[in-house]
Write a protein that holds these residues in place. Structure first.
Motif, mmCIF file in Angstrom:
data_model
loop_
_atom_site.group_PDB
_atom_site.id
_atom_site.type_symbol
_atom_site.label_atom_id
_atom_site.label_comp_id
_atom_site.label_asym_id
_atom_site.label_seq_id
_atom_site.Cartn_x
_atom_site.Cartn_y
_atom_site.Cartn_z
ATOM 1 N N SER A 80 0.848 -1.180 0.000
ATOM 2 C CA SER A 80 0.000 0.000 0.000
ATOM 3 C C SER A 80 0.889 1.237 0.000
ATOM 4 N N ASP A 81 0.324 2.338 -0.417
ATOM 5 C CA ASP A 81 1.097 3.580 -0.457
ATOM 6 C C ASP A 81 1.567 3.994 0.933
ATOM 7 N N SER A 82 0.814 3.628 1.947
ATOM 8 C CA SER A 82 1.135 4.056 3.311
ATOM 9 C C SER A 82 2.419 3.415 3.845
ATOM 10 N N VAL A 83 2.842 2.286 3.268
ATOM 11 C CA VAL A 83 4.033 1.605 3.796
ATOM 12 C C VAL A 83 5.117 1.400 2.746
ATOM 13 N N LYS A 84 4.826 1.724 1.508
ATOM 14 C CA LYS A 84 5.773 1.490 0.418
ATOM 15 C C LYS A 84 7.088 2.223 0.688
ATOM 16 N N GLY A 85 8.181 1.516 0.514
ATOM 17 C CA GLY A 85 9.493 2.101 0.750
ATOM 18 C C GLY A 85 9.976 2.004 2.180
ATOM 19 N N ARG A 86 9.087 1.627 3.098
ATOM 20 C CA ARG A 86 9.473 1.510 4.509
ATOM 21 C C ARG A 86 9.349 0.069 5.011
ATOM 22 N N PHE A 87 8.381 -0.658 4.488
ATOM 23 C CA PHE A 87 8.128 -2.032 4.927
ATOM 24 C C PHE A 87 8.533 -3.004 3.825
ATOM 25 N N THR A 88 8.994 -4.190 4.241
ATOM 26 C CA THR A 88 9.358 -5.229 3.288
ATOM 27 C C THR A 88 8.774 -6.556 3.751
ATOM 28 N N ILE A 89 8.050 -7.203 2.865
ATOM 29 C CA ILE A 89 7.494 -8.515 3.161
ATOM 30 C C ILE A 89 8.388 -9.570 2.518
ATOM 31 N N SER A 90 8.560 -10.679 3.226
ATOM 32 C CA SER A 90 9.352 -11.791 2.696
ATOM 33 C C SER A 90 8.810 -13.075 3.282
ATOM 34 N N ARG A 91 9.289 -14.194 2.730
ATOM 35 C CA ARG A 91 8.813 -15.471 3.244
ATOM 36 C C ARG A 91 9.917 -16.514 3.170
ATOM 37 N N ASP A 92 9.832 -17.453 4.088
ATOM 38 C CA ASP A 92 10.727 -18.603 4.099
ATOM 39 C C ASP A 92 9.827 -19.831 4.172
ATOM 40 N N ASN A 93 9.528 -20.409 3.038
ATOM 41 C CA ASN A 93 8.589 -21.539 3.011
ATOM 42 C C ASN A 93 9.150 -22.758 3.753
ATOM 43 N N ALA A 94 10.454 -22.877 3.796
ATOM 44 C CA ALA A 94 11.045 -23.997 4.534
ATOM 45 C C ALA A 94 10.755 -23.888 6.032
ATOM 46 N N LYS A 95 10.596 -22.657 6.496
ATOM 47 C CA LYS A 95 10.284 -22.422 7.911
ATOM 48 C C LYS A 95 8.794 -22.156 8.122
ATOM 49 N N ASN A 96 8.041 -22.223 7.037
ATOM 50 C CA ASN A 96 6.586 -21.988 7.132
ATOM 51 C C ASN A 96 6.274 -20.636 7.772
ATOM 52 N N THR A 97 7.050 -19.629 7.392
ATOM 53 C CA THR A 97 6.945 -18.327 8.043
ATOM 54 C C THR A 97 7.042 -17.196 7.023
ATOM 55 N N VAL A 98 6.242 -16.164 7.263
ATOM 56 C CA VAL A 98 6.309 -14.928 6.495
ATOM 57 C C VAL A 98 6.732 -13.821 7.443
ATOM 58 N N TYR A 99 7.520 -12.891 6.922
ATOM 59 C CA TYR A 99 8.052 -11.811 7.744
ATOM 60 C C TYR A 99 7.585 -10.459 7.223
ATOM 61 N N LEU A 100 7.537 -9.504 8.132
ATOM 62 C CA LEU A 100 7.298 -8.115 7.765
ATOM 63 C C LEU A 100 8.343 -7.270 8.466
ATOM 64 N N GLN A 101 9.301 -6.793 7.681
ATOM 65 C CA GLN A 101 10.330 -5.898 8.207
ATOM 66 C C GLN A 101 9.826 -4.468 8.089
ATOM 67 N N MET A 102 9.729 -3.794 9.214
ATOM 68 C CA MET A 102 9.194 -2.436 9.258
ATOM 69 C C MET A 102 10.298 -1.478 9.688
ATOM 70 N N SER A 103 10.525 -0.459 8.884
ATOM 71 C CA SER A 103 11.554 0.522 9.177
ATOM 72 C C SER A 103 10.960 1.919 9.118
ATOM 73 N N SER A 104 11.715 2.887 9.627
ATOM 74 C CA SER A 104 11.265 4.284 9.640
ATOM 75 C C SER A 104 9.840 4.393 10.177
ATOM 76 N N LEU A 105 9.616 3.751 11.282
ATOM 77 C CA LEU A 105 8.266 3.677 11.831
ATOM 78 C C LEU A 105 7.785 5.044 12.308
ATOM 79 N N LYS A 106 6.487 5.265 12.129
ATOM 80 C CA LYS A 106 5.844 6.518 12.492
ATOM 81 C C LYS A 106 4.749 6.230 13.513
ATOM 82 N N PRO A 107 4.365 7.230 14.288
ATOM 83 C CA PRO A 107 3.268 7.014 15.235
ATOM 84 C C PRO A 107 1.998 6.503 14.560
ATOM 85 N N GLU A 108 1.766 6.907 13.330
ATOM 86 C CA GLU A 108 0.562 6.451 12.629
ATOM 87 C C GLU A 108 0.631 4.995 12.194
ATOM 88 N N ASP A 109 1.767 4.344 12.395
ATOM 89 C CA ASP A 109 1.866 2.904 12.152
ATOM 90 C C ASP A 109 1.367 2.092 13.350
#
Length: 126
Positions: free
Chosen positions: A61-90
């Motif tokens: 979404s535009d609200s998180v583009k450039g700050r958040f990164t989604i990734s996945r490791d199917n071998a670990k059955n896990t999805v990640y959300l790396q959040m950077s430059s966090l703002k109070p509105e997050d």
């Protein structure tokens, strides 16, 4: 038990980072795309990012583009959300959800998802 469990939330200062995890159990994550949603106090839940089954297609979404990164490791059955430059509105409860929807174009439509986690709280405050 078929479930998604989010973890990694907490209190962080503005400008800080957090990494959320979405762990799947009772099923094989490889067969599903995953999205992250969030719901801030007094607001509707919004879709913020999506990742395809293989991980080769991501949408933000535009609200998180450039700050958040989604990734996945199917071998670990896990999805990640790396959040950077966090703002109070997050500040929100963050949820992950699974879908068989493949293109990601309308990933923010909640009716595409058939399993949701219970959420993890993220608070951005000084």
């Amino acid at each position: 038990q078929v479930q998604l469990v989010e973890s990694g939330g907490g209190l962080v200062q503005p400008g800080g980072s957090l990494r959320l995890s979405c762990a799947a159990s009772g099923f094989t994550l490889d067969y599903y795309a995953i999205a992250w949603f969030r719901q801030a106090p007094g607001k509707e839940r919004e879709g913020i990012t999506y990742i395809s089954k293989s991980g080769d297609n991501t949408v933000y979404s535009d609200s998180v583009k450039g700050r958040f990164t989604i990734s996945r490791d199917n071998a670990k059955n896990t999805v990640y959300l790396q959040m950077s430059s966090l703002k109070p509105e997050d500040t929100a409860v963050y949820y992950c959800a699974r879908t068989t929807y493949t293109t990601g174009r309308y990933f923010y439509s909640e009716n595409l998802y058939n399993l949701w986690g219970k959420g993890t709280q993220v608070t951005v405050s000084s």
